[in-house]
Write a protein that holds these residues in place. Structure first.
Motif, PDB file in Angstrom:
ATOM      1  N   HIS A 176     -55.248  45.921  37.577  1.00 15.54           N
ATOM      2  CA  HIS A 176     -56.615  45.431  37.380  1.00 15.54           C
ATOM      3  C   HIS A 176     -56.635  43.951  37.734  1.00 15.54           C
ATOM      4  CE1 HIS A 176     -57.370  49.028  34.850  1.00 15.54           C
ATOM      5  NE2 HIS A 176     -56.194  48.780  34.317  1.00 15.54           N
ATOM      6  N   LEU A 177     -57.677  43.540  38.405  1.00 18.42           N
ATOM      7  CA  LEU A 177     -57.822  42.119  38.742  1.00 18.42           C
ATOM      8  C   LEU A 177     -58.831  41.473  37.797  1.00 18.42           C
ATOM      9  CD1 LEU A 177     -57.485  39.675  40.649  1.00 18.42           C
ATOM     10  CD2 LEU A 177     -59.281  40.655  42.073  1.00 18.42           C
ATOM     11  N   LEU A 178     -58.412  40.385  37.152  1.00 20.51           N
ATOM     12  CA  LEU A 178     -59.332  39.640  36.292  1.00 20.51           C
ATOM     13  C   LEU A 178     -59.424  38.215  36.817  1.00 20.51           C
ATOM     14  CD1 LEU A 178     -61.075  39.583  33.691  1.00 20.51           C
ATOM     15  CD2 LEU A 178     -59.048  38.726  32.507  1.00 20.51           C
ATOM     16  N   LEU A 206     -61.424  45.247  40.552  1.00 23.33           N
ATOM     17  CA  LEU A 206     -61.831  44.137  39.692  1.00 23.33           C
ATOM     18  C   LEU A 206     -62.212  44.664  38.316  1.00 23.33           C
ATOM     19  CD1 LEU A 206     -62.533  41.019  39.937  1.00 23.33           C
ATOM     20  CD2 LEU A 206     -64.877  41.771  40.314  1.00 23.33           C
ATOM     21  N   ILE A 207     -61.631  44.080  37.264  1.00 22.56           N
ATOM     22  CA  ILE A 207     -61.987  44.534  35.925  1.00 22.56           C
ATOM     23  C   ILE A 207     -62.939  43.555  35.249  1.00 22.56           C
ATOM     24  CG2 ILE A 207     -60.050  43.478  34.659  1.00 22.56           C
ATOM     25  CD1 ILE A 207     -59.911  46.128  33.059  1.00 22.56           C
ATOM     26  N   GLY A 208     -63.096  42.376  35.819  1.00 24.79           N
ATOM     27  CA  GLY A 208     -64.054  41.448  35.236  1.00 24.79           C
ATOM     28  C   GLY A 208     -63.923  40.051  35.783  1.00 24.79           C
ATOM     29  N   VAL A 209     -64.956  39.255  35.491  1.00 24.49           N
ATOM     30  CA  VAL A 209     -64.975  37.846  35.874  1.00 24.49           C
ATOM     31  C   VAL A 209     -65.327  37.066  34.607  1.00 24.49           C
ATOM     32  CG1 VAL A 209     -66.110  36.097  37.290  1.00 24.49           C
ATOM     33  CG2 VAL A 209     -65.722  38.380  38.235  1.00 24.49           C
ATOM     34  N   ILE A 210     -64.455  36.131  34.225  1.00 26.43           N
ATOM     35  CA  ILE A 210     -64.696  35.339  33.025  1.00 26.43           C
ATOM     36  C   ILE A 210     -65.168  33.955  33.460  1.00 26.43           C
ATOM     37  CG2 ILE A 210     -63.687  34.449  30.878  1.00 26.43           C
ATOM     38  CD1 ILE A 210     -63.521  37.513  31.113  1.00 26.43           C
ATOM     39  N   ALA A 235     -67.250  35.377  25.519  1.00 31.60           N
ATOM     40  CA  ALA A 235     -67.034  36.498  24.606  1.00 31.60           C
ATOM     41  C   ALA A 235     -67.618  37.781  25.193  1.00 31.60           C
ATOM     42  CB  ALA A 235     -67.655  36.208  23.251  1.00 31.60           C
ATOM     43  N   GLU A 236     -68.822  37.670  25.752  1.00 31.55           N
ATOM     44  CA  GLU A 236     -69.456  38.855  26.327  1.00 31.55           C
ATOM     45  C   GLU A 236     -68.712  39.351  27.553  1.00 31.55           C
ATOM     46  OE1 GLU A 236     -73.722  38.616  26.740  1.00 31.55           O
ATOM     47  OE2 GLU A 236     -73.836  37.402  24.904  1.00 31.55           O
ATOM     48  N   ALA A 237     -68.238  38.403  28.363  1.00 35.59           N
ATOM     49  CA  ALA A 237     -67.485  38.801  29.562  1.00 35.59           C
ATOM     50  C   ALA A 237     -66.203  39.533  29.167  1.00 35.59           C
ATOM     51  CB  ALA A 237     -67.169  37.575  30.417  1.00 35.59           C
ATOM     52  N   ARG A 253     -71.408  40.449  35.118  1.00 38.06           N
ATOM     53  CA  ARG A 253     -72.338  39.419  34.666  1.00 38.06           C
ATOM     54  C   ARG A 253     -71.733  38.049  34.925  1.00 38.06           C
ATOM     55  NH1 ARG A 253     -74.141  40.525  28.631  1.00 38.06           N
ATOM     56  NH2 ARG A 253     -72.061  41.382  28.282  1.00 38.06           N
ATOM     57  N   PHE A 254     -72.532  37.036  34.823  1.00 36.35           N
ATOM     58  CA  PHE A 254     -72.100  35.631  34.929  1.00 36.35           C
ATOM     59  C   PHE A 254     -71.468  35.312  36.282  1.00 36.35           C
ATOM     60  CE2 PHE A 254     -71.062  37.408  30.674  1.00 36.35           C
ATOM     61  CZ  PHE A 254     -72.202  36.983  30.025  1.00 36.35           C
ATOM     62  N   VAL A 255     -71.880  36.003  37.322  1.00 34.62           N
ATOM     63  CA  VAL A 255     -71.292  35.706  38.632  1.00 34.62           C
ATOM     64  C   VAL A 255     -72.310  35.109  39.599  1.00 34.62           C
ATOM     65  CG1 VAL A 255     -69.409  37.365  38.517  1.00 34.62           C
ATOM     66  CG2 VAL A 255     -71.637  38.105  39.376  1.00 34.62           C
ATOM     67  N   SER A 256     -73.580  35.037  39.193  1.00 37.70           N
ATOM     68  CA  SER A 256     -74.538  34.430  40.113  1.00 37.70           C
ATOM     69  C   SER A 256     -75.105  33.154  39.497  1.00 37.70           C
ATOM     70  CB  SER A 256     -75.656  35.420  40.439  1.00 37.70           C
ATOM     71  OG  SER A 256     -76.201  35.917  39.244  1.00 37.70           O
ATOM     72  N   TYR A 257     -75.414  32.253  40.386  1.00 38.93           N
ATOM     73  CA  TYR A 257     -75.892  30.946  39.946  1.00 38.93           C
ATOM     74  C   TYR A 257     -77.341  30.791  40.355  1.00 38.93           C
ATOM     75  CZ  TYR A 257     -76.469  25.875  39.814  1.00 38.93           C
ATOM     76  OH  TYR A 257     -76.912  24.610  39.562  1.00 38.93           O
TER      77      TYR A 257
END
Lengths: 270, 249
Positions: A176-178, A206-210, A235-237, A253-257
């Motif tokens: 998994h890629l984090l 991809l398992i997530g983006v923090i 925390a949500e990520a 989530r949290f990947v666009s600006y």
């Protein structure tokens, strides 16, 4: 029992933060989880978990037979089903033996643990190899910069050759890629690799983006795993990462600006 | 009449000299009796000098003396076997081929040397002539930083590409589906016909039969991350790499 290694090759990318948050997240879902600090000589996990004052025996004591596993496991303050096995600060990495680590894993399985999260040290030396040796799954933590991506690629290669699963020719370690410390703004401005670039380079699911956040620093200073910081994006990520790990479908989530609008800029954020 | 020059693999007859001695003086002593001082006992046969039986290797070996000695006997030493790695450089200077597993060593280090175009190995020196049907090596996962794929015979097909920091070495050609990154060396045993083919071209270094090129300043846009083939082209007797886009339909 599933053994998950949190690894990266490079240091300072957020392995211990991730191990703490991820293990806590699994425990919050009701799974009996142990998190082990493999960074013998540089104990950190107990600080991040806020249990440094309760360490009596450590991983190396258990391996060397000076203490029982039950004596060394520390029960977490936040999650009922989470236990921490701290690293030794005084011994060196040679104290980690293959037989010793295997014995501890067997005992954890016999104790009915669902998940063991192995917090790997940086580098590709003994500590890191021991952390990944018995892994069933691997969370490879990467920052959006080229040297971190290169090191993650290296560690993925090692997973494919040095893990027990690889050596015994069993089904390969599930990867998994984090991506951590991600700043959508800096990606937008072209200062950082995007998570898509990273995924294209490493070709691992991809398992997530923090997102990069001050909250992580506060969390580690307070000894609270980041996943417990209610209402923060970090925390949500991390909660999303745990969901995806358990097979649930969660959009990124949290990947666009978004550039702040004029009204926001005039009146401050509401 | 056709003027086409062909490089074919083949076997040839020759003499294998198994010697437990590496000192030309000692050899002369021992063989003097045997050949009774006859110069040119042999008549120009190619010879492989096998030193696997040498027990104690001295620090210095008079290789040119040895070659001269065997020449006087009428042999043409073309290569050696069973010689420690530390003598590689000395053997290379004398153009002696290394004909055991160590040939692998030589092939692997060749691109790192500063000579742009090592002389193509004549067929008689080819370390191990590939069998009629050399096996193809298929790699289904991405080749990652620090990983090396080495195919001493035949082609390599990368089904998931390679990443920066990887190294692919093949005696034959290298075919890549997906991004080709890292160091890519085809024709490692001197096969001038080997090629490198990639759907998404972007390596740090390419080499065919020892003729190499790096891309320090990035790749020119017509080939960067595009379908590309690399092959050798002879221009005025010199081998050059030809790197060109492949027209796909």
């Amino acid at each position: 029992m599933r053994i998950v290694v949190v690894t990266s090759g490079k240091g300072g990318v957020g392995k211990t933060t991730t191990s703490a948050a991820f293990a806590s997240g699994l425990a919050l879902r009701g799974f009996k989880t142990a998190v082990i600090d493999f960074d013998v000589g540089l104990r950190n996990l107990d600080l991040i978990m806020g249990c440094e004052r309760r360490v009596v025996y450590d991983f190396v004591n258990v391996i060397q037979g000076d203490a029982k596993l039950t004596q060394a496991l520390i029960k977490d303050k936040h999650a009922d089903t989470l236990y921490i096995l701290p690293a030794s600060q005084t011994k060196d990495k040679e104290a980690l033996t293959e037989e010793g680590v295997e014995k501890v894993m067997r005992e954890l399985e016999a104790m009915g643990f669902d998940y063991v999260v192995c917090d790997s040290p940086a580098g590709i030396e003994r500590g890191a190899l021991m952390a990944l040796l018995f892994a069933d799954e691997a969370v490879v933590v990467t920052n959006p910069e080229v040297s971190s991506v290169r090191d993650s690629d290296r560690i993925l290669g090692i997973l494919q050759s040095k893990s027990r699963r690889a050596i015994e020719g069993r089904e390969p370690v599930k990867e998994h890629l984090l991506v951590t410390r991600y700043s959508a703004k800096r990606v937008e401005e072209g200062e950082m690799l995007s998570y898509k670039d990273i995924q294209e380079l490493l070709r691992v699911p991809l398992i997530g983006v923090i997102p990069e956040s001050e909250a992580v620093l506060h969390a580690s200073n307070q000894g609270v795993p980041a996943i417990h910081l209610k209402g923060t994006d970090v925390a949500e990520a991390y909660a999303d990462v745990v969901s995806r790990f358990l097979g649930e479908d969660k959009p990124l989530r949290f990947v666009s600006y978004e550039k702040p609008s004029l009204i926001k800029r005039l009146f401050g954020s509401t | 009449m056709s003027e086409e020059v062909r490089f074919e693999s083949g076997r040839f007859e020759g003499i294998v000299v198994r010697s437990p001695l590496v000192s030309p003086a000692r050899l002369a002593d021992v063989l003097h009796k045997r050949f009774a001082g006859t110069e040119s006992y042999f008549s120009g046969e190619p010879a492989v000098l096998d030193f696997s039986e040498v027990r104690d290797w001295p620090e210095q070996v008079d290789w040119s003396g040895l070659v001269a000695f065997f020449r006087r006997l009428g042999l043409q030493p073309i290569g050696v076997r069973g010689v420690p790695e530390s003598f590689d450089a000395a053997l290379k200077r004398l153009h002696l081929a290394i004909l055991d597993e160590a040939a692998l060593r030589l092939a692997a280090t060749r691109p790192a040397e500063p000579e742009p175009a090592p002389a193509p190995t004549p067929p008689s020196q080819a370390p191990a002539s590939p069998r009629p049907c050399a096996p193809t090596t298929f790699i289904d996962r991405p080749v990652r930083a620090g990983q090396q794929i080495y195919a001493p015979e035949g082609d390599v097909v990368l089904m998931a590409g390679s990443n920066p920091g990887a190294e692919i070495i093949a005696a034959g050609s290298i075919h890549c589906w997906g991004p080709l990154r890292g160091r890519v060396l085809a024709g490692a045993n001197g096969n001038l016909q080997a090629r490198i083919l990639a759907t998404h071209f972007g390596p740090e270094l390419v080499s065919i039969a020892g003729v190499y090129q790096t891309f320090e300043n990035g790749l020119p846009s017509p080939i960067a991350n595009r379908p590309v083939q690399v092959k050798l082209q002879a221009i005025q007797g010199q081998s050059h790499l030809l790197i060109e886009p492949i027209d796909t339909i």
